[in-house]
Scaffold this active site. Structure first.
Site, short mmCIF file in Angstrom:
data_model
loop_
_atom_site.label_atom_id
_atom_site.label_comp_id
_atom_site.label_asym_id
_atom_site.label_seq_id
_atom_site.Cartn_x
_atom_site.Cartn_y
_atom_site.Cartn_z
N CYS A 21 0.87 -1.19 0.00
CA CYS A 21 0.00 0.00 0.00
C CYS A 21 0.90 1.24 0.00
O CYS A 21 2.09 1.16 0.33
CB CYS A 21 -0.92 0.01 1.21
SG CYS A 21 -0.07 0.21 2.79
N CYS A 36 23.61 -20.73 -28.79
CA CYS A 36 24.28 -19.72 -27.97
C CYS A 36 23.79 -19.78 -26.53
O CYS A 36 24.58 -19.69 -25.58
CB CYS A 36 24.00 -18.33 -28.54
SG CYS A 36 24.40 -18.13 -30.30
N ASP A 92 -18.47 -11.99 -17.74
CA ASP A 92 -19.19 -11.21 -16.74
C ASP A 92 -20.07 -10.18 -17.46
O ASP A 92 -19.74 -9.74 -18.56
CB ASP A 92 -18.20 -10.51 -15.82
CG ASP A 92 -18.89 -9.67 -14.76
OD1 ASP A 92 -19.74 -10.22 -14.04
OD2 ASP A 92 -18.59 -8.47 -14.67
#
Length: 859
Positions: A33, A106, A500
């Site tokens: 936070c 490589c 949704d």
């Protein structure tokens, strides 16, 4: 965690000593936070020698630039712990730029070199971007890592977390190796002319061990030596690191060809292989260019307005939070921030992929890398350059390459078996017939040499990662952030797309449409009580009610609100002036009040024509209503019904509606055409869910779901077809807002977040993020994923097929060394890279667009 020492430019005055600044990146998971970040920042800033400090609460990372002559990484760690925060582990993550590491061979050499280095725990090589990420023990000197990579024959430079440009910007054709190869090609051409065209000008110069050496022969040997120097160098490091790769095999082949008196084959092999390496590096640079383009979207400088009104041009990386920058028409916005003055249409396509500019005015958010097209803006910086939305996109795209797909893992396992087998076969072909049946050593040596060239699986190994990088960067340019190759593959493999409703199929811009006051309360009273209770709610419906009350001038008269509680999936409860109030779904009032018999207020409120009250026997009052009839009627119109009341009964009904996105029906139709089964999952009521599903063309929907019930449905959708799919079940993708739907997104096989630009949670947690609020990117995502899977399959099988055909023809003399290099190595490497670059041509569609011409890019 990573620590690096970025290069420091020389001072203008060579007599003034320069100091190198080091960068330390720590994982601090509990710093989650702004307050936590502030405490860590204050603690670390007490140290002398801290040049820059970036505490990223959204990702739990702390990036510190410091002067190693004044402080140390250990001192910084102690200050973080002194602030009360633990560091994820004692290990550090160091990222290095290795631009010459451009193929799987490589990468193997670098891994072998690092595996024995003290303090190195984990190694991740990314040849497509020329980067190596190693996890090392705390206190490990970065120079030890760079020296180890140098011992493998590659230059390495530690880099910080700010996203330095990838690789070298100089064209490969201007490199030293390109010059040597060009000279070698010319000398071989001269030798060919002398041997086959002007043989009279090709005298014998000398003889050694019974073998004559003409001018052409000497030229061929010289070419093999000169053009082979880079190959021999790399082959030496391969042998030193016990790596059976292409450089070692080619070195053996060239030396053996010259030693066996086949100088033309040796010279040809050296030149052609060098050309193949240059072309492969050129192709890889094209893939890296797409990453460079993302990094270069942000401007280098910014115009800062000082307090005295003057303007100063500073590097964009030096901007501080709170600075005010001036952006004139045509200029790029240098940092994420908020507009404080001016207005302009802003091209946000670098972030969201949306081609139509969006009007911005005071109070609107803007992003770094977007372009002010028509007006002047003053923007207050809200994020440092390293933490801007664009910078996070670049980091996430780079990190996406680190995740190896299932196909890539298969290819690596196959290659580890394929190469030793073909090398063994090459030795058997070269020595077997001469030893067993007295066949020509010269003939079978050349055939064995051809097989030795074919043994290298370079094109096969790079076929998947170069496709993944091309697909992910192409998506990022079009406003779709894919967090890894596994997710790029998985999208097209998903059978079901759970969608949704609010904020996805609908715009999420809720507004109040109806207010029906009851039991003598007026509209203002209903809104006052509802807004007082919902003021602490974060739910979109609650915000819509509060906003509507404010628009109507209805403000709570400083009510005493206490005991606020969110009733998950149902509504809220709070005491207003000592009386318990409920605001939420009709089901919330089940058992609390009689919804069958209520009374409409006759002198206020916007009441539907069909809800006029009537008289009922036994009731002395008129205007009686049955909410069990009113609620379904509103829901059938696609509205969400909220009832406001107390434990004594309802005081009002509020209708809230959201509008369907204009492109939703088109997007659903395109997904269905692609064979995807869309299923709508929503916590809204049955009537509203049915109305929205019918409007967009979705046949299957599930309504009134609590958050944990959405998770159950994700699992049920995944297991619904288990019997039909041999027990594996369907693969389910989920698209939602990335915040409220975070648990469901995490449960699905692929979680897709809508409108993620500027949303930290969505960027960090979703597998795929659609940066703009545009559903047309959803069909594009599926098309790109399908095209990418097709390209990967094509590359893998084409590489395998060509190698198999060449290997089958080599023992019979049908395939020569030239065929093996030109077709099997150089040709296939260019082929798979070019095929992968086709993914950049897959563009988003828009409703009404004729998409027939796009088919060639996807098949």
């Amino acid at each position: 965690m990573s620590e690096s020492t970025p290069p420091t430019p020389p001072d203008a005055d060579s007599d003034v000593p320069t100091t190198e600044t080091r960068t330390l990146e720590l994982r601090v998971p509990e710093m989650d936070c702004p307050s936590c970040a502030g405490k860590v920042t204050n603690s670390v800033e007490r140290l002398a020698g801290i040049d820059a400090l970036d505490a990223r609460a959204t990702s739990g990372r702390l990036v510190v630039e410091y002067d190693p002559t004044q402080t140390s990484d250990q001192a910084i760690r102690e200050r973080v712990r002194a602030a009360g925060y633990g560091i994820d582990s004692g290990d550090a993550e160091l990222t290095l730029s290795v631009p010459d590491m451009d193929c799987a061979s490589c990468a193997t050499k670098v891994e072998n070199a690092l595996s024995g280095t003290e303090g190195v725990r984990e190694i991740e090589t990314r040849p497509t971007s020329g980067r190596v990420t190693v996890t090392v023990e705390a206190g490990t000197d970065p120079e030890m890592v760079t020296d180890a990579i140098g011992a493998a024959g590659y230059d390495a430079t530690p880099i910080g977390g700010s996203g330095e440009p990838i690789g070298d910007g100089d064209p490969i054709w201007k490199s030293r190796r390109a010059g040597i190869t060009g000279i070698g090609a010319v000398v071989v051409a001269v030798g060919l002319v002398l041997e086959f065209v002007a043989s009279g000008a090709n005298p014998t110069l000398f003889e050694i061990a019974g073998r004559s050496y003409e001018v052409s022969t000497v030229l061929f040997v010289a070419t093999a030596v000169v053009a082979g120097v880079p190959i021999f160098r790399n082959g030496y490091y391969s042998a030193r690191n016990r790596s059976l790769d292409i450089d070692f095999l080619m070195s053996v082949g060239i030396v053996a060809a010259v030693a066996a008196h086949h100088p033309f084959e040796g010279a040809t092999l050296a030149v052609l292989f060098s050309i193949a390496e240059l072309l492969e590096q050129f192709s890889m640079d094209r893939a890296r260019d797409s990453l460079r383009e993302l990094m270069e979207l942000s401007p280098d400088t910014a115009t800062v307005k000082r307090d005295d009104g003057t303007e100063e041009t500073v590097p964009a990386d030096d901007l501080d939070v709170g600075d005010v920058v001036a952006v004139r028409p045509g200029e790029k916005i240098p940092a994420d921030g908020i507009v404080i003055e001016g207005e302009s249409a802003v091209d946000q396509s670098p972030i969201t992929g949306e081609s139509v500019p969006e009007d911005k005015t005071a109070g609107d958010d803007v992003f770094a890398g977007t372009i002010a097209e028509s007006g002047y803006l003053e923007v207050e910086v809200e994020r440092a350059a390293g933490d801007s939305t664009l910078a996070r996109i670049v980091r996430l795209v780079e990190d996406a390459e680190r995740e190896r797909t299932n196909r890539e893992q298969f290819v690596d396992r196959f290659a580890s078996v394929y190469t030793p087998i073909v090398v063994t076969l090459a030795i058997a072909v070269a020595a077997g017939p001469p030893l067993l049946v007295g066949a020509s050593w010269s003939t079978w040596f050349l055939r064995g040499l051809t097989l030795l060239v074919i043994a290298c699986p370079c094109a096969f190994v790079i076929s998947t990662p170069v496709s993944v990088v091309s697909g992910i960067t192409s998506a990022a340019r079009n406003g779709v952030l894919i967090k890894g190759g596994r997710h790029l593959e998985a999208v097209a493999e998903s059978d079901v797309l759970a969608i949704d409703k609010t904020g996805t199929l609908t715009a999420g811009d809720l507004s109040v449409t109806d207010v029906i006051p009851l039991e003598g309360a007026d509209e203002a009273d209903v809104l006052r009580r509802a807004s007082a209770a919902e003021r602490r709610s974060e739910h979109p419906i609650g915000r819509a009610v509060v906003d509507y009350a404010a628009e109507r001038g209805v403000e709570p008269d400083d009510p005493d609100v206490s005991d606020f509680e969110t009733l998950t999936g149902k509504g809220v409860r709070a005491k207003i002036d000592g009386t318990t109030h409920y605001v939420g779904k009709p089901d919330l009032f089940a058992g609390l009040a009689n919804l069958e018999h209520v009374h409409a207020t006759t002198d206020g409120g916007t009441v539907l024509e069909s809800v006029d009250g009537d008289d009922r026997p036994g009731c002395e009052r008129g205007d009686c209503l049955d909410l069990r009839e009113i609620v379904p009627r509103l829901e059938a119109e696609g509205k969400t019904v909220v009832i406001v009341g107390t434990e004594d009964g309802p005081l009002g009904v509020v209708g809230v509606a959201d509008h369907v996105r204009p492109e939703a029906e088109w997007a659903v139709s395109r997904l269905q055409d692609a064979g995807v089964r869309p299923v709508m999952l929503t916590g809204d009521n049955e009537g509203t869910a049915r109305a929205i599903a019918e409007a967009v063309g979705i046949d299957e929907y599930h309504a009134e779901l609590l958050p944990d019930e959405k998770l159950d449905w994700i699992e049920r959708l995944g297991g619904a077809d288990a019997d039909e799919n041999e027990g594996k079940g369907a693969r389910v993708a989920m698209v939602g807002d990335g915040i409220n739907d975070a648990p469901a997104l995490a449960t699905a096989d692929v979680g897709i977040a809508m409108g993620a630009a500027g949303t930290d949670t969505a960027l960090e947690t979703a597998d795929v993020a659609l940066m703009g609020d545009d559903l047309s990117r959803l069909p594009y995502l599926y098309r790109l994923s399908s095209a990418a899977n097709g390209v990967i399959r094509q590359n893998i099988w084409a590489s395998l097929t060509v190698k198999a055909i060449l290997a089958a023809g080599a023992p019979f003399g049908i395939v020569t060394v030239i065929h093996a290099v030109v077709i099997g190595d150089m040709g296939m490497s260019l082929g798979v890279t070019g095929n992968a670059m086709r993914l950049a041509s897959v563009e988003p569609e828009t409703p009404g667009e004729d998409n027939g011409e796009r088919a060639s890019a996807e098949h």
